[in-house]
Every structure is written in C-alpha cells, then in structure tokens.
Design a protein around this motif. Structure first.
Motif, short mmCIF file in Angstrom:
data_model
loop_
_atom_site.label_atom_id
_atom_site.label_comp_id
_atom_site.label_asym_id
_atom_site.label_seq_id
_atom_site.Cartn_x
_atom_site.Cartn_y
_atom_site.Cartn_z
N PHE A 24 -6.01 5.29 2.87
CA PHE A 24 -5.48 6.01 1.86
C PHE A 24 -6.50 7.33 3.05
O PHE A 24 -8.01 6.75 2.16
CB PHE A 24 -5.59 6.96 0.55
CG PHE A 24 -5.29 8.21 0.49
CD1 PHE A 24 -3.40 8.90 1.02
CD2 PHE A 24 -5.97 9.23 -0.03
CE1 PHE A 24 -3.33 10.08 0.33
CE2 PHE A 24 -6.07 10.43 0.35
CZ PHE A 24 -4.43 10.78 0.76
N GLY A 25 -6.45 7.91 3.69
CA GLY A 25 -6.94 8.91 4.18
C GLY A 25 -7.87 8.80 5.13
O GLY A 25 -8.56 9.19 5.81
N GLU A 82 0.31 -1.16 0.19
CA GLU A 82 -0.27 -0.49 0.41
C GLU A 82 0.86 1.50 0.24
O GLU A 82 0.78 2.68 -0.71
CB GLU A 82 -1.12 -0.17 1.13
CG GLU A 82 -2.13 -0.97 1.45
CD GLU A 82 -2.98 -1.01 0.21
OE1 GLU A 82 -2.96 0.27 -0.09
OE2 GLU A 82 -3.60 -1.86 -0.08
N VAL A 113 1.03 4.73 4.92
CA VAL A 113 0.49 4.21 4.27
C VAL A 113 -0.67 5.50 3.89
O VAL A 113 -2.43 5.18 3.32
CB VAL A 113 -0.63 2.63 4.64
CG1 VAL A 113 0.51 1.56 4.16
CG2 VAL A 113 -1.51 3.30 5.89
N LYS A 114 0.20 6.40 4.33
CA LYS A 114 -1.01 7.66 4.69
C LYS A 114 -2.82 7.66 5.00
O LYS A 114 -3.58 8.05 4.34
CB LYS A 114 -0.77 8.11 3.04
CG LYS A 114 0.36 8.76 2.24
CD LYS A 114 -0.07 8.44 0.77
CE LYS A 114 1.88 8.91 0.40
NZ LYS A 114 2.95 7.75 0.43
N GLY A 115 -2.52 7.14 5.81
CA GLY A 115 -3.86 7.08 6.99
C GLY A 115 -4.24 8.46 7.92
O GLY A 115 -3.00 9.24 8.04
N GLY A 170 0.62 5.95 -3.29
CA GLY A 170 -0.06 6.78 -3.78
C GLY A 170 -1.07 7.56 -2.60
O GLY A 170 -2.02 6.42 -1.91
N ASP A 171 -2.08 8.33 -3.82
CA ASP A 171 -3.48 8.20 -2.29
C ASP A 171 -4.68 7.14 -3.40
O ASP A 171 -5.54 6.86 -3.25
CB ASP A 171 -3.99 8.95 -3.36
CG ASP A 171 -3.98 10.03 -4.49
OD1 ASP A 171 -3.75 9.19 -5.72
OD2 ASP A 171 -4.25 11.03 -4.84
N LYS A 172 -3.72 6.04 -4.14
CA LYS A 172 -5.02 4.58 -5.12
C LYS A 172 -4.62 4.37 -3.78
O LYS A 172 -5.43 3.33 -3.75
CB LYS A 172 -3.80 4.33 -6.18
CG LYS A 172 -4.46 5.63 -6.88
CD LYS A 172 -3.88 5.30 -8.63
CE LYS A 172 -4.12 6.41 -9.36
NZ LYS A 172 -3.73 6.01 -10.74
N ASN A 173 -4.20 3.96 -2.54
CA ASN A 173 -3.58 3.12 -1.27
C ASN A 173 -5.11 2.95 -0.74
O ASN A 173 -5.69 3.57 -0.98
CB ASN A 173 -2.64 2.91 -0.77
CG ASN A 173 -2.41 3.61 0.25
OD1 ASN A 173 -3.21 3.46 1.23
ND2 ASN A 173 -2.18 4.76 0.56
#
Length: 184
Positions: free
Chosen positions: A118-119, A108, A149-151, A112-115
C-alpha cells in the motif's frame, strides 16, 4: 532504504537482464540498496485457487501453497519500492511473473491499507524485444496489478531492441528519481 528489483526472464544475458542492471545502477545512484530477484530461479507455480476459489489468501492474506512464494512475499513487505521487469510473451508478462503477481494480488489486494504494498512506488518495465508487439498490453496488465494492490504508479516503461540505448538510461534515471522521491 531498500528497493526490490524483480526480473522474470530465463535469459540471464538479454534485454530484461540489462534492464535489471540499469535499474540497480539507478537505485545505487540514489543512494539506496537493491537486490535483483530473478523469478525464474524460484519455485513459484500458478495459483491453485484453493477451496472454492479462495484459500487463506482472502482473510489471512497468506498463501497456503508451500514454495518460494512465502519468502519473497515477506521480502516484499520490507522493501520501500519496487521495480518489476518482464519480457513480453504473447502480449503479456512472462509466465513466471504472471504466476507470482496472481498469487501476490490475492494475498494483498483485499487487505485494504494494511496490505504490505500500500502506497509504495512501482516502476514497471515491459521488454518485448524486437517487434515491440505487446508492450502496451503488458503495461496495462501492470497498471491493473498496481491499482489492485494500491501501490503508487511511479513509472511505466516500454523497451525494445530498437530503443534499448536510451531506454536503459531512462530506466536508470527513473530508478534514481524514485529513490530520491522517497527520501524527501
């Protein structure tokens, strides 16, 4: 709305399990659904570092090792938020969680923001039991994972035998609050 609760202790009647149950109650108080997944009942060994260190996880964002990882990875993509709870061994998360997170991060983190994480919000709980030793280093490991993982870091909670009663309430309230924040 679905919140995934992941526990990683072989002890099904200990502090980590109690934290999972408190989280489940909080999620349900927030009027969402949840399921508790015990990593110790699944076959998810350590990353094989395929090829020259990266297999298809780098570009295809999937793991080529066939075991229980793939099904759990797909379930995670469908969840709206996560509560991850681990006992603390040797100043870090349990081996079962470390294996899972290492593989998940490889699939992941570089998407990027496709993982699929994300968010999305994370509540991470470190349960070092009696001494409390290793709580901060384990929460620090969680922080790096959620960053990778940009969580969204919703809450990080340490719990021991000594503070168990009020921290179980904290976990329940944090879970409820996270669900409510997702419905606003």
């Amino acid at each position: 709305m679905n919140i995934m609760i992941i526990t990683s202790s072989p002890n099904t009647d200990g502090l980590t399990a109690a934290c999972g149950e408190a989280a489940k109650v909080g999620v349900e108080m927030g009027e969402a659904t949840s399921n508790i997944i015990s990593l110790n009942t699944l076959n998810i060994p350590a990353c094989h570092a395929c090829g020259s260190g990266w297999g298809p996880c780098l570009k295809e964002h999937t793991c080529q090792v066939k075991d229980d990882f793939q099904a759990l990875h797909k379930k995670m993509a469908k969840a709206d938020g996560y509560i991850i709870i681990t006992p603390v061994y040797w100043g870090d998360m349990s081996e079962s969680l470390k294996s899972f997170i290492d593989r998940l991060r490889r699939c992941e983190a570089l998407n990027g923001d496709k993982n699929s994480l994300f968010g999305k919000p994370f509540i991470c709980v470190a349960a070092p039991g009696g001494t409390g030793n290793g709580c901060l280093s384990t929460l620090s490991s969680f922080e790096r994972f959620v960053d990778h993982v940009k969580g969204v870091k919703y809450d990080f909670i340490g719990i021991t035998r000594r503070n168990r009663e009020y921290k179980l309430v904290t976990i329940k309230e944090a879970a409820q609050s996270m669900v409510e924040s997702l419905t606003v």
